[in-house]
Design a protein around this motif. Structure first.
Motif, mmCIF file in Angstrom:
data_model
loop_
_atom_site.group_PDB
_atom_site.id
_atom_site.type_symbol
_atom_site.label_atom_id
_atom_site.label_comp_id
_atom_site.label_asym_id
_atom_site.label_seq_id
_atom_site.Cartn_x
_atom_site.Cartn_y
_atom_site.Cartn_z
ATOM 1 N N SER A 181 0.860 -1.191 0.000
ATOM 2 C CA SER A 181 0.000 0.000 0.000
ATOM 3 C C SER A 181 0.891 1.234 0.000
ATOM 4 O O SER A 181 1.978 1.221 0.594
ATOM 5 N N VAL A 182 0.454 2.273 -0.674
ATOM 6 C CA VAL A 182 1.260 3.479 -0.796
ATOM 7 C C VAL A 182 0.424 4.668 -0.314
ATOM 8 O O VAL A 182 -0.782 4.713 -0.495
ATOM 9 N N GLY A 183 1.072 5.618 0.321
ATOM 10 C CA GLY A 183 0.394 6.811 0.841
ATOM 11 C C GLY A 183 -0.010 6.598 2.283
ATOM 12 O O GLY A 183 0.278 5.546 2.852
ATOM 13 N N PRO A 184 -0.574 7.582 2.918
ATOM 14 C CA PRO A 184 -1.091 8.863 2.414
ATOM 15 C C PRO A 184 -0.056 9.989 2.376
ATOM 16 O O PRO A 184 -0.389 11.116 2.066
ATOM 17 N N PHE A 185 1.225 9.660 2.680
ATOM 18 C CA PHE A 185 2.225 10.740 2.721
ATOM 19 C C PHE A 185 3.333 10.505 1.709
ATOM 20 O O PHE A 185 4.487 10.839 1.955
ATOM 21 N N TYR A 186 2.975 9.908 0.577
ATOM 22 C CA TYR A 186 3.969 9.658 -0.472
ATOM 23 C C TYR A 186 4.091 10.920 -1.327
ATOM 24 O O TYR A 186 3.076 11.460 -1.771
ATOM 25 N N HIS A 187 5.331 11.370 -1.565
ATOM 26 C CA HIS A 187 5.520 12.702 -2.151
ATOM 27 C C HIS A 187 4.892 12.865 -3.530
ATOM 28 O O HIS A 187 4.496 13.937 -3.911
ATOM 29 N N GLY A 188 4.803 11.774 -4.301
ATOM 30 C CA GLY A 188 4.305 11.893 -5.671
ATOM 31 C C GLY A 188 2.791 11.827 -5.776
ATOM 32 O O GLY A 188 2.250 12.017 -6.856
ATOM 33 N N LEU A 189 2.114 11.532 -4.671
ATOM 34 C CA LEU A 189 0.653 11.419 -4.717
ATOM 35 C C LEU A 189 0.023 12.658 -4.086
ATOM 36 O O LEU A 189 0.640 13.302 -3.248
ATOM 37 N N PRO A 190 -1.213 12.960 -4.462
ATOM 38 C CA PRO A 190 -1.893 14.065 -3.768
ATOM 39 C C PRO A 190 -2.018 13.720 -2.279
ATOM 40 O O PRO A 190 -2.211 12.556 -1.934
ATOM 41 N N ALA A 191 -1.898 14.733 -1.435
ATOM 42 C CA ALA A 191 -1.904 14.488 0.021
ATOM 43 C C ALA A 191 -3.170 13.743 0.426
ATOM 44 O O ALA A 191 -4.265 14.104 0.018
ATOM 45 N N PRO B 32 11.404 -0.406 13.147
ATOM 46 C CA PRO B 32 10.584 0.633 12.478
ATOM 47 C C PRO B 32 11.388 1.496 11.506
ATOM 48 O O PRO B 32 10.874 1.932 10.486
ATOM 49 N N GLN B 33 12.696 1.700 11.828
ATOM 50 C CA GLN B 33 13.527 2.521 10.938
ATOM 51 C C GLN B 33 13.848 1.794 9.635
ATOM 52 O O GLN B 33 13.973 2.408 8.593
ATOM 53 N N ALA B 34 14.008 0.481 9.747
ATOM 54 C CA ALA B 34 14.437 -0.307 8.582
ATOM 55 C C ALA B 34 13.274 -0.659 7.656
ATOM 56 O O ALA B 34 13.470 -1.275 6.620
ATOM 57 N N ARG B 35 12.075 -0.279 8.033
ATOM 58 C CA ARG B 35 10.891 -0.580 7.223
ATOM 59 C C ARG B 35 10.989 0.074 5.844
ATOM 60 O O ARG B 35 11.436 1.208 5.744
ATOM 61 N N PRO B 36 10.577 -0.604 4.765
ATOM 62 C CA PRO B 36 10.655 0.046 3.446
ATOM 63 C C PRO B 36 9.706 1.241 3.372
ATOM 64 O O PRO B 36 8.604 1.190 3.934
ATOM 65 N N TYR B 37 10.134 2.297 2.667
ATOM 66 C CA TYR B 37 9.336 3.529 2.607
ATOM 67 C C TYR B 37 8.294 3.453 1.491
ATOM 68 O O TYR B 37 8.633 3.194 0.344
ATOM 69 N N SER B 38 7.053 3.641 1.847
ATOM 70 C CA SER B 38 6.020 3.801 0.806
ATOM 71 C C SER B 38 5.010 4.846 1.261
ATOM 72 O O SER B 38 3.811 4.680 1.069
ATOM 73 N N GLY B 39 5.503 5.894 1.867
ATOM 74 C CA GLY B 39 4.642 7.015 2.246
ATOM 75 C C GLY B 39 3.664 6.696 3.369
ATOM 76 O O GLY B 39 2.582 7.250 3.403
ATOM 77 N N GLY B 40 4.043 5.783 4.253
ATOM 78 C CA GLY B 40 3.165 5.442 5.375
ATOM 79 C C GLY B 40 2.422 4.137 5.162
ATOM 80 O O GLY B 40 1.730 3.663 6.045
ATOM 81 N N GLY B 41 2.579 3.535 3.984
ATOM 82 C CA GLY B 41 1.932 2.254 3.709
ATOM 83 C C GLY B 41 2.842 1.093 4.115
ATOM 84 O O GLY B 41 3.880 1.295 4.724
ATOM 85 N N ASP B 42 2.419 -0.109 3.759
ATOM 86 C CA ASP B 42 3.193 -1.285 4.156
ATOM 87 C C ASP B 42 3.125 -2.343 3.061
ATOM 88 O O ASP B 42 2.220 -2.340 2.226
ATOM 89 N N LEU B 43 4.089 -3.259 3.102
ATOM 90 C CA LEU B 43 4.086 -4.383 2.149
ATOM 91 C C LEU B 43 3.033 -5.393 2.572
ATOM 92 O O LEU B 43 2.863 -5.645 3.767
ATOM 93 N N SER B 44 2.317 -5.963 1.604
ATOM 94 C CA SER B 44 1.401 -7.036 2.006
ATOM 95 C C SER B 44 1.874 -8.394 1.503
ATOM 96 O O SER B 44 1.354 -9.410 1.905
ATOM 97 N N SER B 45 2.853 -8.422 0.598
ATOM 98 C CA SER B 45 3.439 -9.723 0.234
ATOM 99 C C SER B 45 4.935 -9.667 0.506
ATOM 100 O O SER B 45 5.486 -8.594 0.760
#
Lengths: 435, 113
Positions: A181-191, B32-45
């Protein structure tokens, strides 16, 4: 001695800041920080030392904010501007200290620099992790290597299923699809936009919207023109401003940082611009466009994010006109007709067309503002063409994030981000924001 | 003596490097620091997955043509002794390779994805 020298040198460097945008006109603050010297906006929390939270974060997204917070390297600190800290985010560990709350956006750059200095000198403690220090998906396999698990893949060795093969949209070679899942704070997406994504390599297989982006606040001048006489020049100047801000974000995404700052510097002081300044602005925008043409800003978007007629019709506004639709509320308004307004259009409907359309509308709006200012034209109309679509007394421009589910699959990640930046995906609110 | 030096120098260097690494090593990142960055999301697989290496056909072609060049060096020596016969053999070899290029071209191998 050596350490203090390093600290002093580090304190003189630009402060890397990651901005997490909440509700209520967050883009204004980001744009201001872009233009401030010695502050560098970074695209991931791993490159930042300060987290700046702008606007109000909904409670259901506070956990995502906690994830972002913990990804900042030490020493780190959080500043809240334009909204109250969400206490679920702070957890029961500690209450927000008064210096983390910034009352007005004007104070923010100074507070950022001060906080960085305090962090580096050791006067301020680095913030601890908010999430527990344990694996997010602990080991669940049997045996050291999961060899005792179920099936060929060894079951779920780290508490997550193994990536499985899915049909490829590009060349038919089936490989594993990565789901996240991506967001809600991903820089390339709308906030605020949160999506569940399935990727095969860099190609998007599936895009499911989990939560729509936060509505953006329309400048109050457009809402006022629905009810009372408003100088037409003001409407057009605000149109120029909003279009230039959108273009600046596209430039930043393409790595044209200097051009983005140059564009924001043109857009920033526009509400106070004089009649005499409009002629100079027209020339500056022309020179910027020429510079961007040489840099390939327009050519880069060719053939990317093409909308069909139905999608363009649904979005309306400059997106529809970039697709060749002659739809503009201004064409039915008498004051605009008296100024000789004609609808300008592109024909392809891709990212390149939308970029060209935005520049064409900026030029047109500056010319209209100059003419309307000289003749002191006033406007009240039941339909107003805002920079993000049509506004009536009953209806504000709608949210279009659902459309992304059919638009983005098949695109590479880079293409998807370029497409997103070129579309006004978020709906609009009538409030004037927190400004 | 020389052999002792040869063994001693790398040993000292290895100890020094390890000591330096221990001194300069930053603290281990927390989970928590080593978690991959996806803007607050998480991996599901799981992140162990196979990616399509898009430059693979181009890399394969490069290797094929490098091998061709390798054959041409000894051939240049043989050509002096054998003359026109060697030239014809090399011509046949290059023709077969050229057909390969035409086929690859038709299949879109040279189109960057």
């Amino acid at each position: 001695m050596a350490v203090s020298l390093w600290q002093r040198l580090a304190a003189r460097a630009s402060v890397p800041v990651f901005v997490a945008s909440g509700k209520d006109e967050p883009d204004e603050i980001q744009d201001m920080l872009w233009q401030t010297g010695r502050i560098k906006l970074v695209f991931t929390p791993r490159h930042a030392s300060l987290l700046v939270v702008t606007g109000q974060i909904p409670v259901e997204q506070s956990q995502s904010l906690a994830i972002i917070h913990d990804q900042l390297p030490h020493p780190r600190a959080t500043l809240w501007c334009g909204g109250q800290p969400c206490f679920e985010f702070i957890a029961a560990k500690r209450a927000p200290s008064p210096q983390t709350l910034v009352a007005s956006a004007e104070d923010l750059p100074q507070r950022i620099k001060e906080t960085q200095k305090q962090l580096l000198s050791g006067k301020r403690q680095s913030e601890p992790d908010l999430n527990p220090d344990r694996p997010p998906a602990p080991w669940q396999g049997k045996g050291d290597h999961g060899q005792g698990g179920e099936g060929m893949m060894g079951g779920k060795p780290y508490g997550r299923p193994m990536a499985m093969m899915e049909a490829d949209l590009r060349d038919g070679l089936m490989l594993d699809a990565l789901e996240f899942s991506v967001g809600p704070f991903y820089h390339g997406l709308p906030a605020g936009l949160m999506a569940s994504v399935s990727l095969q390599g860099d190609v998007i297989l599936k895009w499911q919207v989990e939560s729509p982006p936060f509505p953006t606040a329309l400048p109050s001048v457009f809402v006022r023109a629905l009810h009372q006489d408003t100088p037409l020049a003001d409407l057009e100047i605000w149109r120029v401003r909003v279009h230039l801000q959108r273009l600046a974000r596209m430039m930043a995404l393409d790595g044209l940082d200097c051009a983005a700052v140059r564009t924001l510097r043109l857009a920033g002081p526009l509400p106070c611009i004089t009649q005499a300044g409009l002629g100079a602005l027209q020339k500056q925008v022309g020179s910027l466009e020429k510079h961007l043409r040489k840099r390939g800003f327009f050519a880069l978007g060719a053939g990317i994010g093409e909308l069909d007629a139905q999608q363009a019709n649904l979005m309306g506004g400059y997106v529809g006109r970039a697709c060749g639709m002659q739809e503009d509320a201004r064409s039915t308004s008498k004051p605009y007709q008296a100024l000789g307004f004609t609808v300008s259009c592109q024909d392809k409907g891709d990212v390149q067309s939308r970029r060209l359309q935005l520049f064409a509308e900026v030029h047109q709006a500056i010319a209209l503002a100059a003419k309307a200012g000289r003749e002191e034209v006033m406007l009240t109309h039941e339909e107003i063409e805002t920079p993000v679509g049509r506004l009536t007394k009953r209806q504000a421009p709608k949210d279009h994030s659902e459309m992304l589910q059919s638009l983005l699959p098949g695109m590479e990640w880079r293409e998807a981000l370029m497409t997103l930046a070129s579309l006004p995906v978020a709906g609009a609110t009538r409030e004037g924001g927190w400004q | 003596m020389d052999l002792a030096n040869l063994l001693l120098i790398p040993l000292i260097a290895a100890v020094l490097i390890l000591a330096l690494e221990k001194c300069l090593r930053r603290n281990h990142s927390s989970y928590p620091q080593a978690r991959p960055y996806s803007g607050g999301g998480d991996l599901s697989s799981h992140a162990w997955c196979r990616f399509h290496v898009r430059y693979y056909p181009m890399a394969l072609l490069l290797i094929a043509f490098e091998m061709e060049m390798m054959f041409m060096y000894p051939w240049a020596v043989v050509y002096v002794a054998e003359g026109i016969k060697a030239l014809m053999e090399m011509g046949m070899f290059l023709t077969i390779l050229a057909l390969g290029i035409v086929y690859a071209w038709r299949e879109g191998v040279f189109r960057w994805q």
